[in-house]
Design a protein around this motif. Structure first.
Motif, PDB file in Angstrom:
ATOM      1  N   ALA A  14       0.817  -1.220   0.000  1.00  0.00           N
ATOM      2  CA  ALA A  14       0.000   0.000   0.000  1.00  0.00           C
ATOM      3  C   ALA A  14       0.846   1.264   0.000  1.00  0.00           C
ATOM      4  O   ALA A  14       0.499   2.258  -0.648  1.00  0.00           O
ATOM      5  N   ALA A  15       1.969   1.258   0.728  1.00  0.00           N
ATOM      6  CA  ALA A  15       2.802   2.463   0.803  1.00  0.00           C
ATOM      7  C   ALA A  15       3.350   2.838  -0.568  1.00  0.00           C
ATOM      8  O   ALA A  15       3.362   4.013  -0.949  1.00  0.00           O
ATOM      9  N   ARG A  16       3.800   1.831  -1.321  1.00  0.00           N
ATOM     10  CA  ARG A  16       4.341   2.130  -2.652  1.00  0.00           C
ATOM     11  C   ARG A  16       3.243   2.601  -3.595  1.00  0.00           C
ATOM     12  O   ARG A  16       3.447   3.515  -4.395  1.00  0.00           O
ATOM     13  N   VAL A  17       2.074   1.992  -3.483  1.00  0.00           N
ATOM     14  CA  VAL A  17       0.959   2.420  -4.335  1.00  0.00           C
ATOM     15  C   VAL A  17       0.583   3.866  -4.028  1.00  0.00           C
ATOM     16  O   VAL A  17       0.301   4.656  -4.934  1.00  0.00           O
ATOM     17  N   ASP A  18       0.583   4.230  -2.741  1.00  0.00           N
ATOM     18  CA  ASP A  18       0.276   5.616  -2.367  1.00  0.00           C
ATOM     19  C   ASP A  18       1.299   6.578  -2.958  1.00  0.00           C
ATOM     20  O   ASP A  18       0.948   7.650  -3.464  1.00  0.00           O
ATOM     21  N   ALA A  19       2.575   6.201  -2.879  1.00  0.00           N
ATOM     22  CA  ALA A  19       3.631   7.063  -3.420  1.00  0.00           C
ATOM     23  C   ALA A  19       3.492   7.218  -4.931  1.00  0.00           C
ATOM     24  O   ALA A  19       3.605   8.323  -5.474  1.00  0.00           O
ATOM     25  N   LEU A  20       3.231   6.103  -5.616  1.00  0.00           N
ATOM     26  CA  LEU A  20       3.070   6.168  -7.067  1.00  0.00           C
ATOM     27  C   LEU A  20       1.804   6.928  -7.450  1.00  0.00           C
ATOM     28  O   LEU A  20       1.783   7.639  -8.458  1.00  0.00           O
ATOM     29  N   SER A  21       0.752   6.795  -6.642  1.00  0.00           N
ATOM     30  CA  SER A  21      -0.493   7.524  -6.918  1.00  0.00           C
ATOM     31  C   SER A  21      -0.272   9.023  -6.822  1.00  0.00           C
ATOM     32  O   SER A  21      -0.784   9.794  -7.642  1.00  0.00           O
ATOM     33  N   LEU A  22       0.494   9.434  -5.809  1.00  0.00           N
ATOM     34  CA  LEU A  22       0.801  10.858  -5.669  1.00  0.00           C
ATOM     35  C   LEU A  22       1.602  11.356  -6.863  1.00  0.00           C
ATOM     36  O   LEU A  22       1.309  12.412  -7.429  1.00  0.00           O
ATOM     37  N   GLN A  23       2.605  10.579  -7.269  1.00  0.00           N
ATOM     38  CA  GLN A  23       3.412  10.970  -8.429  1.00  0.00           C
ATOM     39  C   GLN A  23       2.558  11.033  -9.687  1.00  0.00           C
ATOM     40  O   GLN A  23       2.676  11.962 -10.495  1.00  0.00           O
ATOM     41  N   LEU A  24       1.679  10.040  -9.860  1.00  0.00           N
ATOM     42  CA  LEU A  24       0.819  10.007 -11.043  1.00  0.00           C
ATOM     43  C   LEU A  24      -0.127  11.201 -11.065  1.00  0.00           C
ATOM     44  O   LEU A  24      -0.315  11.841 -12.113  1.00  0.00           O
ATOM     45  N   ALA A  25      -0.721  11.522  -9.909  1.00  0.00           N
ATOM     46  CA  ALA A  25      -1.654  12.649  -9.846  1.00  0.00           C
ATOM     47  C   ALA A  25      -0.944  13.965 -10.130  1.00  0.00           C
ATOM     48  O   ALA A  25      -1.459  14.824 -10.860  1.00  0.00           O
ATOM     49  N   GLU A  26       0.257  14.139  -9.573  1.00  0.00           N
ATOM     50  CA  GLU A  26       0.996  15.384  -9.788  1.00  0.00           C
ATOM     51  C   GLU A  26       1.436  15.521 -11.240  1.00  0.00           C
ATOM     52  O   GLU A  26       1.313  16.590 -11.843  1.00  0.00           O
ATOM     53  N   ASP A  27       1.970  14.427 -11.811  1.00  0.00           N
ATOM     54  CA  ASP A  27       2.418  14.490 -13.204  1.00  0.00           C
ATOM     55  C   ASP A  27       1.244  14.756 -14.141  1.00  0.00           C
ATOM     56  O   ASP A  27       1.351  15.542 -15.089  1.00  0.00           O
TER      57      ASP A  27
END
Length: 293
Positions: A14-27
């Motif tokens: 879950a932690a990695r998915v959250d980090a990638l989700s934040l990166q995806l949303a920002e990009d």
């Protein structure tokens, strides 16, 4: 994005998915601001993440038909991106100018930076400047409306509290309020910066990174502005014109207020130019420590 998150959550922690989700949303948000459509921005952002994430690569491979069916970018994409960058700078500049004006608005009511107005500015300076930084971040990050309303409520409540409470001039309560109110408002900005993912660990770490790089960037702007102000005063003094009052009462306060937003724009909108500032400073510091040891 929801399909990708569901796919990734089944294969990664879950932690990695959250980090990638934040990166995806920002990009995605940044690419949309640069002029791409929502589908185009999401596709480009996913492909960037896929360079470092196996689950995302598999997701793209398994859904290749759907991605290929998406509208292709037109030949004017570079122009659209350039236009988006100009629009981003225009928004940041507008917020910076508004912050600079807001700092001097109390002058209309008799409050000056020195003398009797010093107490007012001690308590209200962050309330005059940080709302415009929040406005820029809200434009850049696109948080939900309820988040923007909640953040605005915190600013309004802070303004009412510090101006309605009967502080004793120079008292400990006044001093503590002047110190902690900017900290509270800055932490509130983290809700705006985190947008829909503000509760995640990744969003908090990203805001910590933003805070550090913003501080370094602002310090560099302040040092450069101080040098230019000193040169300006010296040049005009050499020809018999005194500009100390203008510089000290207008240029420095307005410039310092506007630089709060411009530093954020440099960190967020021009990360490729200043993104390495914090790591570079850390390396220099470590080398000095080793030499000293």
């Amino acid at each position: 994005m929801a399909r990708w998150r569901e796919y990734a959550s089944a294969r990664e922690d879950a932690a990695r998915v959250d980090a990638l989700s934040l990166q995806l949303a920002e990009d995605t948000s940044r690419l949309e601001a640069a002029g791409l459509s929502g589908d185009e921005a999401l596709l480009v952002a996913l492909r960037r993440i896929a360079e470092e994430d196996d689950a995302t690569r598999r997701f793209i491979a398994e859904n290749a038909a759907g991605f290929l069916a998406a509208p292709a970018a037109t030949g004017h994409a570079p122009d659209d991106v350039a236009e988006g960058s100009k629009r981003e700078f225009a928004v940041a500049l507008l917020c910076a100018v508004a912050a600079a004006i807001a700092v001097k608005l109390p002058l209309l009511f008799g409050y000056r930076l020195e003398g009797d107005g010093a107490e007012f500015y001690l308590l209200n300076l962050s309330l005059l400047v940080l709302p415009f930084l929040a406005a820029y971040l809200a434009w850049a990050k696109r948080p939900p409306r309820w988040q923007m309303g909640a953040v605005a409520g915190v600013f309004v409540a802070g303004a009412v509290a510090v101006n309605a409470y009967p502080f004793v001039d120079g008292g400990s309560t006044q001093t503590l309020t002047a110190i902690h109110l900017p900290v509270l408002l800055w932490l509130t900005l983290g809700v705006v910066a985190g947008a829909a993912l503000w509760r995640t660990v990744a969003a908090r770490m990203e805001f910590t990174r933003f805070t550090g790089e913003w501080f370094i960037t602002y310090a560099l702007i302040a040092m450069g502005g101080g040098v230019l102000s000193g040169i300006t005063v010296g040049v005009f003094d050499a020809i018999g014109l005194s500009t100390e009052t203008v510089v000290s009462e207008w240029v420095i306060p307005c410039g310092a207020a506007g630089a709060v937003v411009i530093a954020a724009w440099l960190v967020e909108g021009r990360r490729n130019l200043v993104g390495g500032v914090a790591p570079m400073r850390a390396v220099v510091h470590l080398r000095r420590v080793r030499r000293g040891g």
